[in-house]
Design a protein around this motif. Structure first.
Motif, short mmCIF file in Angstrom:
data_model
loop_
_atom_site.label_atom_id
_atom_site.label_comp_id
_atom_site.label_asym_id
_atom_site.label_seq_id
_atom_site.Cartn_x
_atom_site.Cartn_y
_atom_site.Cartn_z
N PRO A 54 -86.64 118.10 64.88
CA PRO A 54 -85.76 119.23 64.59
C PRO A 54 -84.74 119.40 65.71
CG PRO A 54 -88.08 119.84 64.38
CD PRO A 54 -88.04 118.50 65.02
N GLY A 55 -83.54 119.82 65.37
CA GLY A 55 -82.53 120.08 66.40
C GLY A 55 -83.00 121.16 67.36
N PHE A 56 -82.67 121.00 68.63
CA PHE A 56 -83.06 121.98 69.63
C PHE A 56 -82.22 123.25 69.50
CE2 PHE A 56 -84.03 117.85 71.79
CZ PHE A 56 -85.42 117.96 71.67
N VAL A 57 -82.82 124.37 69.88
CA VAL A 57 -82.14 125.67 69.83
C VAL A 57 -82.01 126.20 71.25
CG1 VAL A 57 -82.19 128.02 68.94
CG2 VAL A 57 -83.09 126.14 67.55
N ASN A 58 -80.78 126.29 71.72
CA ASN A 58 -80.50 126.90 73.02
C ASN A 58 -80.37 128.40 72.78
OD1 ASN A 58 -79.60 127.74 75.51
ND2 ASN A 58 -78.12 126.09 75.77
N ALA A 59 -81.46 129.12 73.00
CA ALA A 59 -81.56 130.49 72.51
C ALA A 59 -80.99 131.54 73.45
CB ALA A 59 -83.01 130.81 72.18
N HIS A 60 -80.30 131.12 74.49
CA HIS A 60 -79.58 132.09 75.32
C HIS A 60 -78.61 131.34 76.23
CE1 HIS A 60 -78.89 135.89 77.49
NE2 HIS A 60 -78.87 135.16 78.59
N GLN A 61 -77.34 131.46 75.93
CA GLN A 61 -76.28 130.93 76.79
C GLN A 61 -75.02 131.72 76.49
OE1 GLN A 61 -73.45 128.67 75.76
NE2 GLN A 61 -73.92 129.40 73.69
N HIS A 62 -73.99 131.51 77.30
CA HIS A 62 -72.81 132.37 77.24
C HIS A 62 -71.51 131.60 76.97
CE1 HIS A 62 -75.08 135.83 78.85
NE2 HIS A 62 -75.67 134.95 79.63
N GLY A 63 -71.61 130.33 76.58
CA GLY A 63 -70.39 129.58 76.32
C GLY A 63 -69.64 129.20 77.58
N ARG A 64 -70.34 129.06 78.68
CA ARG A 64 -69.69 128.66 79.94
C ARG A 64 -69.82 127.14 80.09
NH1 ARG A 64 -72.82 133.27 82.41
NH2 ARG A 64 -74.17 131.64 83.20
N GLY A 65 -68.78 126.43 79.69
CA GLY A 65 -68.81 124.98 79.69
C GLY A 65 -68.60 124.34 81.04
N LEU A 66 -68.26 125.13 82.05
CA LEU A 66 -68.22 124.67 83.44
C LEU A 66 -69.18 125.55 84.23
CD1 LEU A 66 -64.36 124.26 83.99
CD2 LEU A 66 -66.04 122.44 83.61
N SER A 67 -69.99 124.94 85.05
CA SER A 67 -71.00 125.70 85.77
C SER A 67 -70.39 126.42 86.96
CB SER A 67 -72.11 124.76 86.28
OG SER A 67 -71.66 124.03 87.41
N GLN A 68 -71.18 127.34 87.54
CA GLN A 68 -70.70 128.04 88.73
C GLN A 68 -70.44 127.08 89.89
OE1 GLN A 68 -73.66 128.92 87.14
NE2 GLN A 68 -75.26 129.38 88.64
N ILE A 69 -71.22 126.02 89.95
CA ILE A 69 -70.99 125.03 91.01
C ILE A 69 -69.64 124.36 90.80
CG2 ILE A 69 -71.86 122.92 92.08
CD1 ILE A 69 -73.61 125.45 92.49
N GLN A 70 -69.35 123.98 89.56
CA GLN A 70 -68.06 123.36 89.27
C GLN A 70 -66.89 124.31 89.53
OE1 GLN A 70 -69.49 122.08 85.25
NE2 GLN A 70 -68.36 120.20 85.72
N LEU A 71 -67.12 125.59 89.28
CA LEU A 71 -66.05 126.57 89.45
C LEU A 71 -65.94 127.10 90.88
CD1 LEU A 71 -66.39 128.58 86.13
CD2 LEU A 71 -64.55 127.02 86.76
N GLY A 72 -66.84 126.68 91.75
CA GLY A 72 -66.63 126.96 93.16
C GLY A 72 -67.37 128.15 93.73
N TYR A 73 -68.29 128.76 92.98
CA TYR A 73 -69.09 129.81 93.61
C TYR A 73 -70.57 129.47 93.44
CZ TYR A 73 -68.84 131.83 88.85
OH TYR A 73 -68.85 132.03 87.49
N PRO A 74 -71.30 129.46 94.56
CA PRO A 74 -72.65 128.90 94.57
C PRO A 74 -73.69 129.87 94.02
CG PRO A 74 -72.07 129.71 96.75
CD PRO A 74 -70.84 129.86 95.89
#
Length: 485
Positions: A54-74
């Motif tokens: 069965p397809g996996f269900v990511n049951a909580h996320q916010h649509g942030r396709g770049l992580s905080q590390i990628q965006l420059g705040y740790p």
């Protein structure tokens, strides 16, 4: 090989198995040779060494396709970490959500909860519609939460926000004063939901829910109004719950009778409900959640990265809680490799698998069937007849490696050794949405362009803004340390 999943009986492995799809539904499951005879005119896709799950269900996320590390705040403690984002502009919500959706599909996720989120652009409806557009274009099944908050945006109640602000520098106060609204007023939120329900009534892949941010962020009056409208419209409510030590301390003061007892008195459980995190839950909270039928979405990587400790999944399961899993776009590996995050969840749940199920099967159900319940969808999350055709083909060749004992539980091996890179194909609603080696044009040619577009506006609003945001973060850190003493 096919893994037919049913919550009542667990997972049945069918060697040399296959699944037949007509339209958006699973119409047959069994041996491949038998299905070939019964569905002679159907188009066939074959993989030499794979398992269909069965397809996996990511049951909580916010649509942030770049992580905080990628965006420059740790990574940091949750509250200072949130505050540091005040020194950044609002990114492109469509681009970020599109990147997130493509990454989830590539990692075998077929369905997700887009939890409440606002970039404080001053136009929340435009942000939300941009995210919905991304899910529509990628085909990822999504329960989209219409978010709401009306208090605690700077410091949790019962703290006096004016007193907290007065202790900040002029620059920090100016940054706070310049902030645009993150959410619509309550009446505007109810109106937006009414319009969205009309637009997306009966939609095959978009489900709507309310996303009140969490108890410390939402007043009793607002909880009551949102719960009443959710129950009337047959919608669910998905919210954050007891994520951090600071939130737990706040809840003790605001809700002496227990936070879930208060929410029950406000009518929240007259509708379906699921809650993310729960990392700071007490024994009483756990018992209350089990009694009220609340589905808990664990976010193990996020909880550990943001200073909230590992979720006690083993204790939750032992108490009879229904537990799903989400990445929170802050997974342990800092990517959307769902299998890796599911592995982390399985380690935290070790020794408490449901009776009659192997650890591998119980973990798979946490990542599939329980996730569907968390996102208020009744016809996905399982490979059974009549269910939505959401499925994933996982390549077993790397997983087997040079040797895999014939007595090894295959699903257990997938949990222990599987990676997102093992995904061969992802099908949502009967449509192939990802195929390894045949990436969509977006992923091949436009991902970097989208990432740059998404990140550009989120960069620092200037040196003064960065310093001011850092000051607010450290003031919050000190504030919550003092409260804990």
């Amino acid at each position: 090989m096919a893994a037919a999943a049913d919550a009542a009986v667990g997972i049945t492995m069918i060697e040399k198995g296959a699944v037949a799809i007509e339209g958006d539904r699973i119409v047959d499951i069994g041996l491949a040779v038998d299905l070939a005879a019964r569905h002679m005119s159907s188009e066939r896709v074959q993989f030499p060494d794979a398992v269909l799950v069965p397809g996996f269900v990511n049951a909580h996320q916010h649509g942030r396709g770049l992580s905080q590390i990628q965006l420059g705040y740790p990574d940091d403690q949750l509250e200072p970490w949130i505050a540091r984002r005040r020194g950044r502009g609002a990114p492109d919500a469509y681009a970020l959500t599109r990147l997130a959706a493509e990454e989830m599909l590539a990692n075998g996720v077929t369905a997700t909860i887009h939890a409440n989120y606002s970039y404080a652009s001053g136009n929340y409806e435009a942000e939300l519609r941009a995210s919905i557009r991304a899910y529509l274009e990628t085909g990822l099944r999504a329960t989209v939460c219409v978010g709401y908050a009306d208090r605690g945006g700077l410091v949790y109640p019962p703290a006096d926000e004016s007193v907290f602000r007065a202790g900040l520098s002029a620059a920090a106060q100016a940054l706070l004063q310049s902030a645009r609204p993150a959410w619509l007023p309550l009446e505007g939120t109810l109106d937006l939901m009414a319009r969205l329900c009309e637009e997306f009534a009966g939609h095959p892949t978009i489900t709507l829910a309310y996303g009140p941010a969490g108890p410390q962020w939402v007043s009793d009056a607002a909880w009551r109004s949102l719960a009443e409208d959710a129950a009337r419209r047959g919608l669910g409510l998905h919210f954050h719950l007891l994520e951090s030590p600071a939130q737990a301390a706040c809840a003790k003061v605001l809700y002496p009778e227990g936070v879930l007892n208060r929410l029950q008195s406000l009518g929240v459980f007259e509708a379906r409900a699921s809650a993310a995190h729960f990392a700071q839950a007490t024994e009483r909270d756990i018992a209350d959640a089990a009694r009220m039928g609340l589905v808990i979405v664990s976010n193990p990587g996020s909880n550990m990265r943001l200073g909230n400790g590992p979720p006690d999944i083993a204790r939750w399961r032992a108490a009879g809680l229904d537990v799903a899993l989400g990445t929170d776009n802050c997974a342990f590996q800092d990517n959307e490799d769902y299998l890796s995050e599911l592995r982390l969840g399985s380690l935290l749940a070790r020794g408490n698998a449901a009776a009659g199920k192997s650890d591998g099967a119980a973990t798979f159900l946490m990542g599939t069937d329980a996730g569907a319940r968390a996102m208020f969808v009744t016809d996905a999350g399982r490979l059974t007849l009549g269910m939505k055709a959401d499925l994933v083909a996982l390549d077993l060749s790397r997983l087997r490696g040079t040797y895999l004992d014939q007595d090894t539980d295959l699903l257990g091996a997938v949990i222990a050794r599987g990676l997102g890179s093992d995904v061969l194909m992802t099908v949502v609603d009967g449509v192939e949405r990802y195929r390894r080696g045949r990436l969509a044009d977006l992923r091949r040619n436009q991902a970097a362009e989208l990432a740059a577009k998404a990140a550009a506006a989120s960069r620092s609003v200037g040196e003064d803004g960065s310093f001011a945001a850092a000051e607010i973060a450290e003031a919050l850190r000190s504030h919550y340390v003092r409260l804990a003493q």
